[in-house]
Scaffold this active site. Structure first.
Site, PDB file in Angstrom:
ATOM      1  N   MET A   1      31.154  40.609  54.153  1.00  0.00           N
ATOM      2  CA  MET A   1      31.002  41.542  53.017  1.00  0.00           C
ATOM      3  C   MET A   1      29.713  42.337  53.182  1.00  0.00           C
ATOM      4  SD  MET A   1      32.025  39.113  49.829  1.00  0.00           S
ATOM      5  CE  MET A   1      33.341  37.880  49.952  1.00  0.00           C
TER       6      MET A   1
ATOM      7  N   MET B   1      35.349  43.009  54.720  1.00  0.00           N
ATOM      8  CA  MET B   1      35.286  43.732  53.440  1.00  0.00           C
ATOM      9  C   MET B   1      34.092  44.656  53.522  1.00  0.00           C
ATOM     10  SD  MET B   1      36.260  40.478  51.110  1.00  0.00           S
ATOM     11  CE  MET B   1      35.914  39.362  52.455  1.00  0.00           C
TER      12      MET B   1
ATOM     13  N   ASP C   1      45.089  35.588  50.024  1.00  0.00           N
ATOM     14  CA  ASP C   1      43.670  35.246  49.959  1.00  0.00           C
ATOM     15  C   ASP C   1      43.158  35.458  48.535  1.00  0.00           C
ATOM     16  OD1 ASP C   1      40.991  34.873  50.444  1.00  0.00           O
ATOM     17  OD2 ASP C   1      40.749  36.592  51.779  1.00  0.00           O
ATOM     18  N   GLY C   2      42.719  34.355  47.926  1.00  0.00           N
ATOM     19  CA  GLY C   2      42.131  34.441  46.591  1.00  0.00           C
ATOM     20  C   GLY C   2      42.887  33.586  45.593  1.00  0.00           C
TER      21      GLY C   2
ATOM     22  N   GLY D   1      35.533  39.891  46.989  1.00  0.00           N
ATOM     23  CA  GLY D   1      34.090  39.892  46.744  1.00  0.00           C
ATOM     24  C   GLY D   1      33.516  38.507  46.470  1.00  0.00           C
TER      25      GLY D   1
ATOM     26  N   HIS E   1      38.682  30.958  58.247  1.00  0.00           N
ATOM     27  CA  HIS E   1      38.590  32.297  57.656  1.00  0.00           C
ATOM     28  C   HIS E   1      37.125  32.634  57.383  1.00  0.00           C
ATOM     29  CE1 HIS E   1      40.373  35.656  55.324  1.00  0.00           C
ATOM     30  NE2 HIS E   1      39.400  35.452  54.450  1.00  0.00           N
TER      31      HIS E   1
ATOM     32  N   MET F   1      45.793  40.623  49.133  1.00  0.00           N
ATOM     33  CA  MET F   1      44.710  40.028  48.338  1.00  0.00           C
ATOM     34  C   MET F   1      45.279  39.602  46.991  1.00  0.00           C
ATOM     35  SD  MET F   1      41.962  39.848  50.094  1.00  0.00           S
ATOM     36  CE  MET F   1      40.985  39.158  48.740  1.00  0.00           C
TER      37      MET F   1
ATOM     38  N   SER G   1      38.359  29.063  53.941  1.00  0.00           N
ATOM     39  CA  SER G   1      37.346  30.118  53.968  1.00  0.00           C
ATOM     40  C   SER G   1      35.966  29.491  53.820  1.00  0.00           C
ATOM     41  CB  SER G   1      37.574  31.103  52.811  1.00  0.00           C
ATOM     42  OG  SER G   1      36.393  31.868  52.627  1.00  0.00           O
TER      43      SER G   1
ATOM     44  N   GLY H   1      36.449  31.522  44.376  1.00  0.00           N
ATOM     45  CA  GLY H   1      36.647  30.842  43.098  1.00  0.00           C
ATOM     46  C   GLY H   1      37.195  31.683  41.970  1.00  0.00           C
TER      47      GLY H   1
ATOM     48  N   HIS I   1      37.732  38.512  58.112  1.00  0.00           N
ATOM     49  CA  HIS I   1      38.159  39.435  57.054  1.00  0.00           C
ATOM     50  C   HIS I   1      37.004  40.378  56.752  1.00  0.00           C
ATOM     51  CE1 HIS I   1      39.520  39.607  52.519  1.00  0.00           C
ATOM     52  NE2 HIS I   1      39.578  40.791  53.098  1.00  0.00           N
TER      53      HIS I   1
ATOM     54  N   ASP J   1      34.618  35.518  55.868  1.00  0.00           N
ATOM     55  CA  ASP J   1      34.559  36.697  55.001  1.00  0.00           C
ATOM     56  C   ASP J   1      33.284  37.489  55.229  1.00  0.00           C
ATOM     57  OD1 ASP J   1      36.964  36.500  53.290  1.00  0.00           O
ATOM     58  OD2 ASP J   1      36.100  34.571  52.722  1.00  0.00           O
TER      59      ASP J   1
HETATM   60  C1  DX5 Z   1      37.331  36.808  48.468  1.00  0.00           C
HETATM   61  C2  DX5 Z   1      37.450  36.326  49.884  1.00  0.00           C
HETATM   62  C3  DX5 Z   1      38.149  35.041  50.007  1.00  0.00           C
HETATM   63  C4  DX5 Z   1      37.493  33.886  49.292  1.00  0.00           C
HETATM   64  C5  DX5 Z   1      38.612  33.096  48.694  1.00  0.00           C
HETATM   65  O1  DX5 Z   1      36.901  38.097  48.442  1.00  0.00           O
HETATM   66  O2  DX5 Z   1      38.171  37.272  50.676  1.00  0.00           O
HETATM   67  O3  DX5 Z   1      38.469  34.699  51.344  1.00  0.00           O
HETATM   68  O4  DX5 Z   1      36.729  33.040  50.108  1.00  0.00           O
HETATM   69  O5  DX5 Z   1      38.071  32.104  47.899  1.00  0.00           O
HETATM   70  P1  DX5 Z   1      38.963  31.217  46.926  1.00  0.00           P
HETATM   71  O6  DX5 Z   1      40.005  30.524  47.755  1.00  0.00           O
HETATM   72  O7  DX5 Z   1      37.959  30.292  46.340  1.00  0.00           O
HETATM   73  O8  DX5 Z   1      39.586  32.128  45.901  1.00  0.00           O
HETATM   74 ZN    ZN Z   2      38.907  36.576  52.694  1.00  0.00          ZN
END
Ligand code: DX5
Ligand code: ZN
Length: 221
Positions: free
Chosen positions: A37, A68, A175-176, A142, A33, A137, A8, A145, A66, A35
């Site tokens: 948002m 969000m 994811d996450g 959001g 990936h 998820m 990601s 890390g 993705h 993200d």
């Molecule tokens: C979180 C995202 C993820 C995020 C994952 O809302 O959808 O894709 O980048 O990050 P890590 O792998 O650091 O948890």
């Molecule tokens: Zn994601």
């Protein structure tokens, strides 16, 4: 089942985005990936079509986008035109999920649905035939890390059971908080596509980390 690793770029250094994408390619990443948002569905803001288009110019790898965001359908056409291959929308943000998924496929992209940690797998029973990917998820969306939510492992197994019962071969993505200490459990439970932000980009050897994560799935295959 084939393992897919999808770094990601949320955790990438955007001042060196070209190098970061090249690193993913050299490390053997399967998808990138991205993200998106909107500061409304989730309490954070990121990027949109412009960045998808930029990444598209940097690699031929499939772009796993993705969303969000609320009203995700507003962006389908722009994102596909920008080069998205997979569009994943949230069940919680899509009251007309059936129609929205059909629209994604109509545009020529693969259609995914994501479930927040509090949303049950059973809520997708009536759209199982309409999805190419089911995203469980493993943190509240959001931010990168965050800490992996353990309960997700059981949810992955439920997702696999639902797809198997219906004879569907959709991907199960997680994811996450995916890292060396969590990935094998998710793979054993039935996930095949692994998003990793922090685990890859904050690693001492990001390129090697992609292979290391993949190998951890191989060990239990
Ligand atoms: C979180 C995202 C993820 C995020 C994952 O809302 O959808 O894709 O980048 O990050 P890590 O792998 O650091 O948890
Ligand atoms: Zn994601």
């Amino acid at each position: 089942m084939t393992v897919r690793i999808a770094p990601s770029i949320l955790s990438a250094d955007f001042a060196r985005l070209g190098d970061e994408i090249a690193m993913c390619v050299e490390g053997g990443a399967d998808w990138i990936h991205i993200d998106v948002m909107d500061g409304c569905f989730v309490p954070n803001l990121t990027y949109g079509a412009k960045v998808i288009e930029t990444v598209r110019r940097l690699t031929t790898l499939p772009l796993d986008v993705h969303l969000m965001v609320v009203e995700p359908e507003k962006y389908f056409q722009d994102f596909v035109s920008a080069g998205a291959d997979v569009l994943t929308i949230h069940q919680e943000a899509a009251p007309h999920l059936h129609r929205q998924l059909a629209r994604i496929r109509e545009l020529g992209a693969r259609a995914g649905v994501a479930l927040n940690p509090s949303t049950p797998v059973a809520s997708l029973a009536d759209v199982v035939d309409d999805i190419d990917l089911l995203l469980v998820m493993t943190v509240n969306p959001g931010f990168g890390g965050q800490r992996f939510i353990e309960r997700s492992v059981e949810k992955i197994a439920q997702a696999r059971a639902l797809l198997d019962a219906r004879g569907r071969r959709a991907a199960i993505e997680v994811d996450g908080g995916i890292a060396r200490d969590t990935i094998a459990r998710c793979w054993r439970a039935g996930a095949d596509t692994f998003v990793a932000g922090n685990a890859v980009f904050a690693a001492a050897d990001p390129r090697g980390e992609i292979g290391a994560l993949r190998a951890l799935c191989g060990e239990v295959a």
